[in-house]
Motif scaffolding. Structure first.
Motif, mmCIF file in Angstrom:
data_model
loop_
_atom_site.group_PDB
_atom_site.id
_atom_site.type_symbol
_atom_site.label_atom_id
_atom_site.label_comp_id
_atom_site.label_asym_id
_atom_site.label_seq_id
_atom_site.Cartn_x
_atom_site.Cartn_y
_atom_site.Cartn_z
ATOM 1 N N LEU A 104 0.830 -1.205 0.000
ATOM 2 C CA LEU A 104 0.000 0.000 0.000
ATOM 3 C C LEU A 104 0.868 1.260 0.000
ATOM 4 C CD1 LEU A 104 -2.763 1.468 0.271
ATOM 5 C CD2 LEU A 104 -2.540 1.150 2.748
ATOM 6 N N ILE A 105 1.881 1.293 0.852
ATOM 7 C CA ILE A 105 2.789 2.443 0.911
ATOM 8 C C ILE A 105 3.495 2.623 -0.432
ATOM 9 C CG2 ILE A 105 4.958 3.282 1.928
ATOM 10 C CD1 ILE A 105 3.967 1.926 4.583
ATOM 11 N N THR A 106 3.957 1.521 -1.012
ATOM 12 C CA THR A 106 4.664 1.587 -2.294
ATOM 13 C C THR A 106 3.764 2.142 -3.390
ATOM 14 O OG1 THR A 106 6.016 -0.317 -1.659
ATOM 15 C CG2 THR A 106 5.959 0.245 -3.989
ATOM 16 N N ILE A 107 2.561 1.627 -3.490
ATOM 17 C CA ILE A 107 1.637 2.085 -4.535
ATOM 18 C C ILE A 107 1.210 3.529 -4.288
ATOM 19 C CG2 ILE A 107 -0.735 1.795 -5.362
ATOM 20 C CD1 ILE A 107 -0.213 -1.162 -5.562
ATOM 21 N N ALA A 108 0.909 3.866 -3.048
ATOM 22 C CA ALA A 108 0.498 5.241 -2.746
ATOM 23 C C ALA A 108 1.631 6.216 -3.056
ATOM 24 C CB ALA A 108 0.078 5.355 -1.279
ATOM 25 N N ALA A 109 2.846 5.874 -2.651
ATOM 26 C CA ALA A 109 3.991 6.751 -2.914
ATOM 27 C C ALA A 109 4.224 6.917 -4.406
ATOM 28 C CB ALA A 109 5.243 6.197 -2.238
ATOM 29 N N SER A 110 4.063 5.856 -5.158
ATOM 30 C CA SER A 110 4.360 5.898 -6.589
ATOM 31 C C SER A 110 3.265 6.537 -7.420
ATOM 32 C CB SER A 110 4.611 4.473 -7.106
ATOM 33 O OG SER A 110 5.745 3.947 -6.473
ATOM 34 N N ASP A 111 2.031 6.263 -7.113
ATOM 35 C CA ASP A 111 0.952 6.713 -7.981
ATOM 36 C C ASP A 111 0.237 7.973 -7.492
ATOM 37 O OD1 ASP A 111 1.629 4.579 -9.494
ATOM 38 O OD2 ASP A 111 -0.295 3.577 -9.396
ATOM 39 N N ARG A 115 5.461 13.071 -6.869
ATOM 40 C CA ARG A 115 5.958 14.443 -7.054
ATOM 41 C C ARG A 115 6.104 15.166 -5.719
ATOM 42 N NH1 ARG A 115 2.993 13.735 -11.852
ATOM 43 N NH2 ARG A 115 4.233 14.198 -13.700
ATOM 44 N N THR A 116 5.178 14.932 -4.823
ATOM 45 C CA THR A 116 5.220 15.581 -3.514
ATOM 46 C C THR A 116 6.407 15.106 -2.688
ATOM 47 O OG1 THR A 116 2.806 15.626 -3.561
ATOM 48 C CG2 THR A 116 3.849 16.050 -1.439
ATOM 49 N N LEU A 117 6.699 13.826 -2.769
ATOM 50 C CA LEU A 117 7.760 13.232 -1.956
ATOM 51 C C LEU A 117 9.158 13.586 -2.438
ATOM 52 C CD1 LEU A 117 6.250 9.658 -1.561
ATOM 53 C CD2 LEU A 117 6.418 11.404 0.217
ATOM 54 N N GLY A 118 9.305 13.825 -3.725
ATOM 55 C CA GLY A 118 10.638 14.014 -4.295
ATOM 56 C C GLY A 118 11.252 12.670 -4.635
ATOM 57 N N HIS A 119 12.210 12.685 -5.527
ATOM 58 C CA HIS A 119 12.764 11.436 -6.063
ATOM 59 C C HIS A 119 13.443 10.573 -4.994
ATOM 60 C CE1 HIS A 119 14.206 8.676 -9.094
ATOM 61 N NE2 HIS A 119 15.404 8.733 -8.523
ATOM 62 N N LEU A 121 13.116 10.368 -1.594
ATOM 63 C CA LEU A 121 12.198 9.723 -0.653
ATOM 64 C C LEU A 121 11.311 8.714 -1.379
ATOM 65 C CD1 LEU A 121 11.015 9.328 2.129
ATOM 66 C CD2 LEU A 121 9.587 11.370 1.759
ATOM 67 N N TRP A 122 10.843 9.075 -2.580
ATOM 68 C CA TRP A 122 10.032 8.134 -3.357
ATOM 69 C C TRP A 122 10.803 6.841 -3.597
ATOM 70 C CZ3 TRP A 122 11.544 6.232 -8.134
ATOM 71 C CH2 TRP A 122 10.662 5.286 -8.675
ATOM 72 N N LYS A 123 12.063 6.961 -4.006
ATOM 73 C CA LYS A 123 12.867 5.770 -4.304
ATOM 74 C C LYS A 123 13.041 4.912 -3.050
ATOM 75 C CE LYS A 123 16.928 4.366 -6.844
ATOM 76 N NZ LYS A 123 18.073 4.799 -7.633
ATOM 77 N N THR A 124 13.290 5.555 -1.921
ATOM 78 C CA THR A 124 13.426 4.822 -0.659
ATOM 79 C C THR A 124 12.136 4.062 -0.348
ATOM 80 O OG1 THR A 124 14.996 6.451 0.183
ATOM 81 C CG2 THR A 124 13.886 5.060 1.817
ATOM 82 N N LEU A 125 10.991 4.741 -0.461
ATOM 83 C CA LEU A 125 9.708 4.085 -0.199
ATOM 84 C C LEU A 125 9.405 2.995 -1.226
ATOM 85 C CD1 LEU A 125 7.529 7.169 0.820
ATOM 86 C CD2 LEU A 125 8.438 5.362 2.324
#
Length: 184
Positions: A104-111, A115-119, A121-125
């Motif tokens: 869920l965290i992975t899909i929410a972060a990616s989709d 953009r909000t998280l930045g590259h 943090l997104w990659k880490t998640l």
């Protein structure tokens, strides 16, 4: 007409295997899409990665709903959503619940929040998908009633070999890229 195969128990098992299959395909396509030799196929790999990831995640939700509604081994909604609270195999059930939350965290972060998280943090998640997948495998292998069947061992083993191979190739490629760039 014999309809014994149409039962909630069979659909619970089928949805678990289907989620595993789809999410294994998603991870494999995501890893393959980043490899230098497949750059011409990257759009196809990313579409496969995203589509199978969403289909797998929705299949997990279907799996959870079926478990909640099943009367043979009943789970309450709390048992399904709160790790380690299940009456039936609390640790093994928790592997599935934690896996669900990591997906869920992975899909929410990616989709939804990329953009909000930045590259960075997104990659880490996004890398949470690896422990999510590993917990899903352990959940299926250790609590699944079909795990001792040869076909199930083939499915689990094939997926594990595929992903470990792709991870090793991807790791090797990242280690070789800086050396190739510095020697050019």
């Amino acid at each position: 007409m014999n309809l014994e195969f149409i039962s909630s128990w069979n659909f619970i098992r089928l949805s678990g295997f289907l989620a595993y299959f789809l999410l294994t395909i998603s991870l494999a396509a995501g890893l393959a899409g980043r490899m230098a030799g497949l750059q011409k196929k990257k759009p196809l790999m990313m579409t496969l990665h995203q589509t199978s990831g969403w289909a797998g995640f929705l299949t997990i939700i279907f799996h959870i709903i079926l478990l909640w509604k099943d009367e043979y081994v009943p789970y309450t909604l709390l048992e399904l959503l709160a790790p380690f609270s299940a009456q039936n195999a609390p640790i093994l059930s928790a592997f599935g619940t934690i896996s669900f939350y990591l997906f869920l965290i992975t899909i929410a972060a990616s989709d939804f929040f990329m953009r909000t998280l930045g590259h960075k943090l997104w990659k880490t998640l996004h890398f949470l998908v690896i422990p999510a997948w590993a917990l899903m495998v352990l959940h299926g292998l250790l609590i699944g009633t079909d795990s001792t069947q040869p076909w199930a061992a083939f499915l689990y083993g094939g997926g594990v070999i595929l992903l470990f191979t792709l991870l090793a190739l991807r790791y090797a490629e990242t280690k070789l890229q800086p050396a190739a760039k510095s020697s050019s």
